[in-house]
Enzyme design. Structure first.
Site, mmCIF file in Angstrom:
data_model
loop_
_atom_site.group_PDB
_atom_site.id
_atom_site.type_symbol
_atom_site.label_atom_id
_atom_site.label_comp_id
_atom_site.label_asym_id
_atom_site.label_seq_id
_atom_site.Cartn_x
_atom_site.Cartn_y
_atom_site.Cartn_z
ATOM 1 N N ASP A 57 28.174 34.856 41.321
ATOM 2 C CA ASP A 57 29.119 34.556 42.315
ATOM 3 C C ASP A 57 29.612 33.213 42.563
ATOM 4 O O ASP A 57 28.897 32.303 42.541
ATOM 5 C CB ASP A 57 28.273 35.210 43.401
ATOM 6 C CG ASP A 57 28.948 35.301 44.753
ATOM 7 O OD1 ASP A 57 29.834 36.018 44.812
ATOM 8 O OD2 ASP A 57 28.430 34.749 45.873
ATOM 9 N N GLU B 71 32.609 34.759 38.259
ATOM 10 C CA GLU B 71 33.556 35.224 39.243
ATOM 11 C C GLU B 71 34.268 33.823 39.546
ATOM 12 O O GLU B 71 33.758 33.070 40.321
ATOM 13 C CB GLU B 71 32.760 35.744 40.331
ATOM 14 C CG GLU B 71 34.017 36.231 41.410
ATOM 15 C CD GLU B 71 33.906 35.763 42.938
ATOM 16 O OE1 GLU B 71 34.405 36.300 43.723
ATOM 17 O OE2 GLU B 71 32.742 35.134 43.290
HETATM 18 C C1 GLC Z 1 32.280 35.787 46.265
HETATM 19 C C2 GLC Z 1 31.960 37.159 46.978
HETATM 20 C C3 GLC Z 1 32.241 37.405 48.266
HETATM 21 C C4 GLC Z 1 31.461 36.600 48.996
HETATM 22 C C5 GLC Z 1 31.405 35.161 48.577
HETATM 23 C C6 GLC Z 1 30.347 34.400 49.141
HETATM 24 O O1 GLC Z 1 33.408 35.596 46.473
HETATM 25 O O2 GLC Z 1 32.660 38.142 45.944
HETATM 26 O O3 GLC Z 1 32.030 38.946 48.711
HETATM 27 O O4 GLC Z 1 31.550 36.689 50.467
HETATM 28 O O5 GLC Z 1 31.235 34.850 47.441
HETATM 29 O O6 GLC Z 1 29.293 34.552 48.634
#
Ligand code: GLC
Length: 615
Positions: free
Chosen positions: A259, A301
C-alpha cells in the site's frame, strides 16, 4: 547449531552480499542484521510444505502469473460475503466470473470508526473479528490454492493505527516505541516537512502531522490523523514489518500489495515520495521474499502512470516489484469518456507499450479508491485543456452536473482552498446505468450497457492483468446508504464500496436484463482473451492512427496472430471504410465481406487479422 535446509541456504547465498550491503547502508548494524536473518529463517521454518512446494514450482516457472488467462477481481470481503467463511462459500461464484486472482481489501484488525476501511491496522497478525480469524484466512487461502485462484492481500506498510500496540506504548511514554514513529517536540521540523509535502487528504484530513496532547508532541500522519507513519530509519520497524509481510505470505497469500509504497521513507524538505531509500527497502523486501517464499509476488501501489512507476520494477539484475497497479490508466480512461477525445489515452498507451514487455501492470476501470484525476496536464494544455478548469469539468460531468451527462457519483476531498476535488462512483453508475434505471430510459440503458462493455473490452485488450471491481460484473450502481452510517458518512469512497447485491446475480440468467448482458458479455470477452494467441504476455501492442480522435485503435500481435481493437469513445455512429479485413471475434462476422465497419455510439470491435482469419 541446527543444520540449515540446503534449499534455504542456497537462496540466502544468492542474495547474501547484496542484502547485507543494502541493509548496512541504511542501518549500519551487524547485530540488527543478524537479528533480521534469524527472524527470516524462523519464518522459513514455519512455512508449510504445501507452500514450499508451490514456491519450488513457481521458481521453476517464473512467469506463472503473466498468462492472458489471468483475470483479477478486487473486493472487500465483508461487503461481498460478510465474513471470510462467506467468501469461501462463494468461491464458486468468483470462479464463475472467470476470476483466478482475488484481491481482498485489508482484513487485519482495525479500530471501528477509525479504520480507513482497514487501512489503519492495529494488529498485523489478527484478522478483524467481524470477518473471522487467521485460521479462516488460512483456510480460505488453501481453498483458493486448490481452485487455482491467486490471493492478493494488502500490506499496509506506511503506517499503523494509533491503536496499534507500538502506538499505545509510544503514547504511554516509552521512548523505544516513540522511535518507531516520527515524533517532534516542536513545530520546527514538521514545518520544514510541510513546506515541501503534498496533501493526501486536503479536505478530510488536512496537513501531514497530528498533535498528540497527552505527549505534547506532533506525530507524522500523511493520511488520517489516526494513521501514524512508521519510521523506517529504525531497524526494528523494518524487521518487524518484514516479518508481518512474511506472516501474510505464510498464511497463503500469493500476492502482497504494498500500500502507498512511495511514501515509506521521509526526508524533510522533500515531497517524501519515491526517495532512493524506498527502492532500497523494496529491493530488500524482494530479496527477503525470494529467500523465504519465492512463490509470493510483490504488487506496488504507486499512484503514478506506468512510465513513471516503472522504476518500481527495479532492474533485471535487481528487481523490486513483480507488478504495479496502473492508477493513472483508470483516470485517463474516464477523462476519455467525458471528452470523447482519445489523444491523451493514446499518448499514455504509447508510453506504456514502449516499456519492456516483462513489466506487468494491473489495469482496472474502478477500484476501492477515488479517481484522483492525476492526468498528464502538460499534454492536455497543448490541446487547450488547463488543469483546474478541466478537473472541474470532469467532476461536473461525472457528478451529472453537465448537459447530457449520464453519470452519477460524488466528489471526494473537495479542497476548499484549491477547489481541487476527486471523484467516486461505480463503473455502472459512471456509464449511465444508474440514471437510465432511475428514469426508466430504455435507450439510455442500451447506451450505458454498451459503454460499460466497451470500457471492459478496452481493459481486456491491454497487456497486463485486468482487474474487475466486484459488482461491476453485474452492473452494481452507487450505494448511498453510507450516509446513514456515522462511521462511514465522512468518506464518500463508500459510495462505491456498498454491500454486494446478491439479488442482481439472479438476473444473470434472465435474458435482456442489465446483469445478463454485462455478465455474459464480459465472460465472452474473457474467453476470447484467454484463448487467442495475440493476447499472450509476449505479444506486442501498439496504437494506430485512426484518423478520428474519438476512435482508439490498438493492434496486438504475437507470432502469426494479429488482432485489432477499435473503440468508439464518441456518442455518434462511426463508419470505417478502411480496407481492413478480418473477422469480428465477438460476432464471428467477416468484415472482409461487409467491406466497411459500422460502430454505433460507444461500440467496439475486436478484429482477428491473423493467418486464416481473412479467408
Ligand atoms: C492507499 C489505499 C487507500 C488508503 C491509503 C492509506 O492509497 O489504496 O485506500 O486510504 O492507502 O492507507
Amino acid at each position: 547449531m541446527e543444520e540449515r535446509n540446503p534449499v534455504y541456504e542456497e537462496r540466502l547465498d544468492r542474495h547474501r552480499d547484496e542484502l547485507k550491503w543494502l541493509y548496512m547502508e541504511l542501518y549500519d548494524s551487524e547485530e540488527d542484521y543478524e537479528r533480521l536473518l534469524a527472524a527470516m529463517e524462523d519464518m522459513y521454518v514455519r512455512r508449510k510444505e504445501a507452500l514450499r512446494e508451490q514456491d519450488r514450482a513457481r521458481r521453476a516457472e517464473p512467469d506463472w502469473y503473466r498468462g492472458s488467462d489471468r483475470l483479477g477481481m478486487m473486493m472487500s470481503a465483508g461487503q461481498f460475503a460478510k465474513t471470510l467463511k462467506g467468501v469461501e462459500e462463494h468461491l464458486d461464484y468468483i470462479c464463475s466470473c472467470g476470476v483466478n486472482y482475488l484481491h481482498l481489501m485489508p482484513l487485519m484488525e482495525s479500530p471501528k470508526g477509525r479504520s480507513d476501511d482497514g487501512y489503519a491496522v492495529s494488529d498485523f497478525r489478527k484478522v478483524q473479528p467481524e470477518l473471522g480469524t487467521a485460521e479462516d484466512l488460512e483456510r480460505l487461502a488453501d481453498r483458493c490454492r486448490l481452485q487455482g485462484i491467486s490471493l492478493c492481500l494488502d500490506f499496509v506498510m506506511n503506517h499503523t493505527s494509533e491503536e496499534h500496540e507500538w502506538a499505545r506504548r509510544a503514547r504511554a511514554g516509552e521512548k523505544e516505541y516513540q522511535d518507531r514513529y516520527l515524533f517532534y517536540d516542536s513545530w520546527e521540523v514538521p514545518m520544514q516537512f510541510e513546506r515541501a509535502l503534498p496533501q493526501e487528504l486536503p479536505a478530510t484530513a488536512p496537513g501531514n502531522f497530528t498533535w498528540i496532547p497527552d505527549l505534547g508532541k506532533h506525530v507524522m500522519t500523511t493520511f488520517y490523523p489516526y494513521q501514524w507513519d512508521l519510521n523506517y530509519r529504525n531497524p526494528a520497524v523494518f524487521r518487524d514489518m518484514m516479518m508481518n509481510f512474511l506472516f501474510l505470505a505464510n498464511l497463503g497469500a500469493d500476492v502482497i500489495r504494498i500500500d502507498t509504497v512511495p511514501c515509506i521513507w521521509k526526508e524533510p524538505g522533500t515531497a517524501c515520495r519515491s526517495l532512493p531509500q524506498v527502492h532500497s527497502i523494496v529491493r530488500m523486501m524482494r530479496m527477503i521474499g525470494e529467500i523465504v517464499c519465492p512463490g509470493v509476488l510483490l504488487l506496488g501501489e504507486t499512484g503514478t502512470e506506468p512510465a513513471k512507476a516503472a522504476s518500481y520494477f527495479g532492474t533485471p539484475e535487481k528487481p523490486e516489484c513483480h507488478m504495479i497497479s496502473n492508477a493513472t490508466g483508470m483516470a485517463t480512461v474516464w477523462h476519455t469518456v467525458a471528452t470523447q477525445d482519445t489523444r491523451l489515452l493514446r499518448k499514455q498507451l504509447d508510453a506504456a507499450y514502449r516499456l519492456p514487455r516483462t513489466y506487468t501492470f494491473l489495469n482496472y476501470l474502478r477500484c476501492h479508491d477515488d479517481i484522483s484525476w492525476g492526468l498528464d496536464y502538460e499534454a492536455l494544455a497543448q490541446w487547450g485543456m488547463e488543469q483546474a478548469p478541466h478537473k472541474r469539468f470532469l467532476n461536473r460531468f461525472f457528478t451529472g452536473n453537465w448537459p447530457d451527462s449520464f453519470s452519477r457519483g460524488e466528489l471526494y476531498n473537495n479542497d476548499p482552498i484549491t477547489r481541487d476535488a476527486r471523484f467516486c462512483g461505480t463503473t455502472a453508475s459512471m456509464c449511465g446505468v444508474e440514471k437510465a434505471g432511475y428514469c426508466g430510459d430504455d435507450s439510455g440503458m442500451v447506451q450505458a450497457i454498451r459503454l460499460d462493455l466497451m470500457l471492459h473490452a478496452f481493459l481486456l485488450f491491454q497487456p497486463g492483468i485486468p482487474v474487475i471491481y466486484s459488482g461491476d460484473e453485474v452492473g452494481q450502481v452507487n450505494d448511498y446508504t453510507y450516509k446513514e452510517d456515522p462511521d462511514k458518512m465522512m468518506d464518500s469512497r463508500n459510495i462505491h464500496r456498498g454491500a454486494f447485491q446478491w439479488r442482481l446475480t439472479d438476473n444473470i440468467a434472465k435474458e435482456g436484463t442489465v446483469q445478463n448482458q454485462l455478465f455474459l458479455g464480459l465472460r465472452q470477452l474473457e474467453r476470447i482473451r484467454q484463448s487467442h494467441g495475440a493476447f499472450g504476455a509476449g505479444a506486442r501492442a501498439e496504437t494506430l492512427d485512426s484518423g478520428d480522435p474519438s476512435l482508439l485503435c490498438i493492434r496486438r500481435a504475437g507470432g502469426r496472430e494479429e488482432i485489432l481493437g477499435i473503440f468508439n469513445f464518441s456518442q455518434t455512429v462511426k463508419i470505417l471504410d478502411w480496407t481492413v479485413g478480418g473477422v469480428n471475434l465477438v460476432t464471428g462476422a467477416s468484415v472482409t465481406e461487409e467491406r466497411r465497419l459500422v460502430l454505433r455510439p460507444y461500440d467496439f470491435v475486436w478484429l482477428d487479422m491473423g493467418d486464416g482469419a481473412a479467408g
